[in-house]
Design a protein around this motif. Sequence first.
Motif, mmCIF file in Angstrom:
data_model
loop_
_atom_site.group_PDB
_atom_site.id
_atom_site.type_symbol
_atom_site.label_atom_id
_atom_site.label_comp_id
_atom_site.label_asym_id
_atom_site.label_seq_id
_atom_site.Cartn_x
_atom_site.Cartn_y
_atom_site.Cartn_z
ATOM 1 N N LEU A 181 1.051 -1.082 0.441
ATOM 2 C CA LEU A 181 0.040 -0.113 -0.174
ATOM 3 C C LEU A 181 0.420 1.188 -0.240
ATOM 4 O O LEU A 181 0.176 2.405 -0.223
ATOM 5 C CB LEU A 181 -0.946 -0.118 1.017
ATOM 6 C CG LEU A 181 -2.172 -1.121 0.892
ATOM 7 C CD1 LEU A 181 -2.955 -0.504 2.601
ATOM 8 C CD2 LEU A 181 -2.540 -0.679 0.008
ATOM 9 N N TYR A 211 0.173 3.655 -2.873
ATOM 10 C CA TYR A 211 -0.762 4.576 -2.545
ATOM 11 C C TYR A 211 -0.942 6.330 -1.899
ATOM 12 O O TYR A 211 -0.760 6.850 -1.892
ATOM 13 C CB TYR A 211 -1.563 4.308 -1.898
ATOM 14 C CG TYR A 211 -1.996 3.080 -3.256
ATOM 15 C CD1 TYR A 211 -2.337 1.620 -3.048
ATOM 16 C CD2 TYR A 211 -2.783 3.246 -4.172
ATOM 17 C CE1 TYR A 211 -2.410 0.907 -3.809
ATOM 18 C CE2 TYR A 211 -2.899 2.239 -5.722
ATOM 19 C CZ TYR A 211 -3.116 0.837 -5.250
ATOM 20 O OH TYR A 211 -3.394 -0.070 -6.055
ATOM 21 N N ILE A 212 0.543 5.953 -0.771
ATOM 22 C CA ILE A 212 0.454 6.462 0.038
ATOM 23 C C ILE A 212 0.999 7.915 -0.148
ATOM 24 O O ILE A 212 0.826 9.266 0.222
ATOM 25 C CB ILE A 212 0.773 6.240 1.322
ATOM 26 C CG1 ILE A 212 0.014 4.981 3.042
ATOM 27 C CG2 ILE A 212 0.900 7.418 2.512
ATOM 28 C CD1 ILE A 212 0.729 4.665 3.249
ATOM 29 N N LEU A 254 2.703 7.876 -3.497
ATOM 30 C CA LEU A 254 3.017 9.041 -4.921
ATOM 31 C C LEU A 254 1.281 9.880 -4.836
ATOM 32 O O LEU A 254 0.170 9.171 -4.689
ATOM 33 C CB LEU A 254 2.627 8.433 -5.740
ATOM 34 C CG LEU A 254 3.943 7.216 -5.618
ATOM 35 C CD1 LEU A 254 3.770 6.310 -7.131
ATOM 36 C CD2 LEU A 254 5.280 8.174 -6.608
ATOM 37 N N GLU A 255 1.159 10.717 -4.974
ATOM 38 C CA GLU A 255 0.458 12.171 -5.288
ATOM 39 C C GLU A 255 -0.343 12.163 -6.488
ATOM 40 O O GLU A 255 0.401 12.070 -7.683
ATOM 41 C CB GLU A 255 0.585 13.100 -5.000
ATOM 42 C CG GLU A 255 0.467 13.764 -3.303
ATOM 43 C CD GLU A 255 0.722 14.867 -2.732
ATOM 44 O OE1 GLU A 255 0.892 15.804 -3.913
ATOM 45 O OE2 GLU A 255 1.416 15.099 -1.480
ATOM 46 N N GLU A 256 -1.882 11.965 -6.896
ATOM 47 C CA GLU A 256 -1.712 12.073 -8.664
ATOM 48 C C GLU A 256 -2.639 13.496 -8.362
ATOM 49 O O GLU A 256 -2.962 13.912 -8.115
ATOM 50 C CB GLU A 256 -3.268 11.037 -8.023
ATOM 51 C CG GLU A 256 -3.102 9.145 -8.145
ATOM 52 C CD GLU A 256 -3.825 8.598 -7.780
ATOM 53 O OE1 GLU A 256 -5.085 8.779 -8.732
ATOM 54 O OE2 GLU A 256 -3.400 7.596 -7.595
ATOM 55 N N ASN A 273 -4.733 14.848 -1.330
ATOM 56 C CA ASN A 273 -4.601 12.673 -1.450
ATOM 57 C C ASN A 273 -5.224 12.089 -0.415
ATOM 58 O O ASN A 273 -5.533 11.277 0.270
ATOM 59 C CB ASN A 273 -3.168 12.722 -1.367
ATOM 60 C CG ASN A 273 -2.651 11.346 -2.276
ATOM 61 O OD1 ASN A 273 -3.213 10.742 -3.012
ATOM 62 N ND2 ASN A 273 -1.510 10.924 -1.468
ATOM 63 N N MET A 278 -7.065 8.856 -0.478
ATOM 64 C CA MET A 278 -5.576 7.519 -0.119
ATOM 65 C C MET A 278 -5.362 7.014 0.684
ATOM 66 O O MET A 278 -5.398 5.859 1.282
ATOM 67 C CB MET A 278 -4.608 7.967 -1.616
ATOM 68 C CG MET A 278 -5.124 8.519 -2.503
ATOM 69 S SD MET A 278 -5.570 6.142 -3.697
ATOM 70 C CE MET A 278 -5.103 6.892 -5.597
ATOM 71 N N LEU A 279 -5.006 8.264 1.158
ATOM 72 C CA LEU A 279 -4.550 8.139 2.633
ATOM 73 C C LEU A 279 -6.081 6.816 4.201
ATOM 74 O O LEU A 279 -4.909 6.474 4.309
ATOM 75 C CB LEU A 279 -4.405 9.341 2.952
ATOM 76 C CG LEU A 279 -2.971 9.653 2.678
ATOM 77 C CD1 LEU A 279 -2.262 11.450 2.968
ATOM 78 C CD2 LEU A 279 -1.957 8.905 2.837
ATOM 79 N N THR A 284 -6.315 3.945 2.780
ATOM 80 C CA THR A 284 -5.009 2.590 3.562
ATOM 81 C C THR A 284 -5.439 2.850 4.899
ATOM 82 O O THR A 284 -4.846 1.445 5.393
ATOM 83 C CB THR A 284 -3.712 3.410 3.049
ATOM 84 O OG1 THR A 284 -3.745 4.992 3.191
ATOM 85 C CG2 THR A 284 -3.298 3.143 2.199
#
Lengths: 149, 225, 222
Positions: free
Chosen positions: B217, B220-221, B223-225, C135, C138-139, C142
């Motif tokens: 995981l 996902y933490i 890298l920013e999109e 973000n 996403m955080l 998770t």
Amino acid sequence: MKNKYIISLLTLLFISNINIISAIDIIDHFNRHTDKIDYSLSHSAHFYNDSAEKHFTLKLLKNHRYCNIIYKSITSIYIKNILFADEKRTKTQGLNNENPEINSNEIEYQNTVLIKVMIIVLIIWFGLSLYLLYLHRKISKLGKAIDEC
Amino acid sequence: MEASASIKSVVSNLKKEFTIEFRNRFAVNVALSFAAISTIAISLALGGIPISPKMKAVLFWIIMFFSAMNGLSHIFTREEEEGTSLFLRLNVTPESILSSKLIFNIIIFLLLQIIITPLYIFFLQVEIKSIIPFLLTLFTGGLSLASITTILAAIVAKAGGKGSLFTIISFPLVLPVLWIVINSTFISLDKQNYYQYNNLLFLLAFSATIIAVSFLLFKYIWLEE
Amino acid sequence: MKIAMLVYILMPLSIILAFLWVPPAQFLGEASRILYFHVPVAMVSVIAFFVSGIYSIIYLYDKEKKYKLLEEKSFNSARIGILFTILTIITGSIWAKISWGTYWNWDPRESSIIILLLIYLAYFSLRSALSNNSNKNMLTSTYLIFAMIVVPFFVFIIPRVYPSLHPDPIINANREINLEEKMRLTLLISVISFTMLFFYIFNLTNKLSIITDKIEEKNYEE
């Protein structure tokens, strides 16, 4: 003796939740109409037609009447059962019938416990119904806001 | 070729972490001072009154937990504060970053334990009846705590890493670890020649699961999109 | 809204069954009736947690953004979950007070509910701390997935630590109570009605999220 009346009053309050449910039902029907209208800009205001609205309100009143009938019948069954509750309770718990004083003390204690439990469940059930009511009203308010845009 | 490149990058990252950390020693100092002060405060407050082994085990791990909360989140928040996280994101793969920071946190936490445990034993007159289980418990407990705090530090760093957000987030997830490790420490303080390793197996399984899921995981933490 | 109809029929039915039809238990007396509300509420709080977790996993896997508003749905489920967790704690401690005299005992079951409450609180704090972050979704997803992984570990601690704690009176008493047919039936109907209630409230809150999202889109376009 006093406890019996308290218990029947509490059960009436329980059953009156069905009235809140019927109120939710009315708002739910309103939601169902806004469901059929897609939340897009180009809709025609079907719902604000007069005759459609009358027909719709009649349906709701009928539903309300049914709910009231159910409510009254259930209440009468309930009260009848409560009045005979004491004898039932001694039979099911299999208490010793040799000491009638201990029996009545035991019954009084169990009655108070029952009242406590009923109050707790009543509060929970009321709270949940009010929350449902709040959600329904918010949906209908916002749904109207979108339709008017 | 790729494997050696990634191990190289992990090792170089690790070297960089250690260099930066020991340049001003911020996190290690904070954690160490906190643990030392708490131990001394407890010993002073007790004033020589004997306490049961269970209480000693509980206090020890509470001190360890809060020093971890103070010291182990620094590794990611430092990147955000100094602005180096963007550079890292562009140049290094997320997996190697996580590996290096994880290894770093584990080593720092074990270092903390090595320094604090003798201090604790000295100040609170702890008698360890079975030494090897005790040491193994320290090691596996440290491993689990460090592995879970690393990934949560990554999450908290993105949220600004301020105040006690890190403690609030970590406490529910660390609680099973604390429960088991306190129980295991208490047993090793209390009984002699006690060689039952169920608790340690649990802790190792826990660390392994957490580390595996962190690797899945982390991108996902990070890298920013 | 078929779920709504089911809820409106099953809920009063379960209340009536629990208070009128079922005989009181052998040793606990009338207080045993709280069982038919306490157990379903506890089950719903765990179901809400796993529903949140599953939506978070789907959100992370859904790279093409085929499904909308997944993170808001997971947040809605968590909101319902924390409400039901608080209700579980309240009903459980009141039942403990009536039956055993103390409000809280740190039994394994009670501790696991506290852990669930703490996880929910941590999730909400994280979400509010991240409110300005791009973000955010996403955080928080998770974090929820990590929590979902830790909870089974904790559930497996319970049989391990069990011999060293005093036995949970509620669990043991349950094994004695649940032998009668009437009680089993009432409990089943209660569980089904509360689960339906959870999905009903979940549907409503999801609708609310969709509407709010559409309103924001329109405001943004204007």
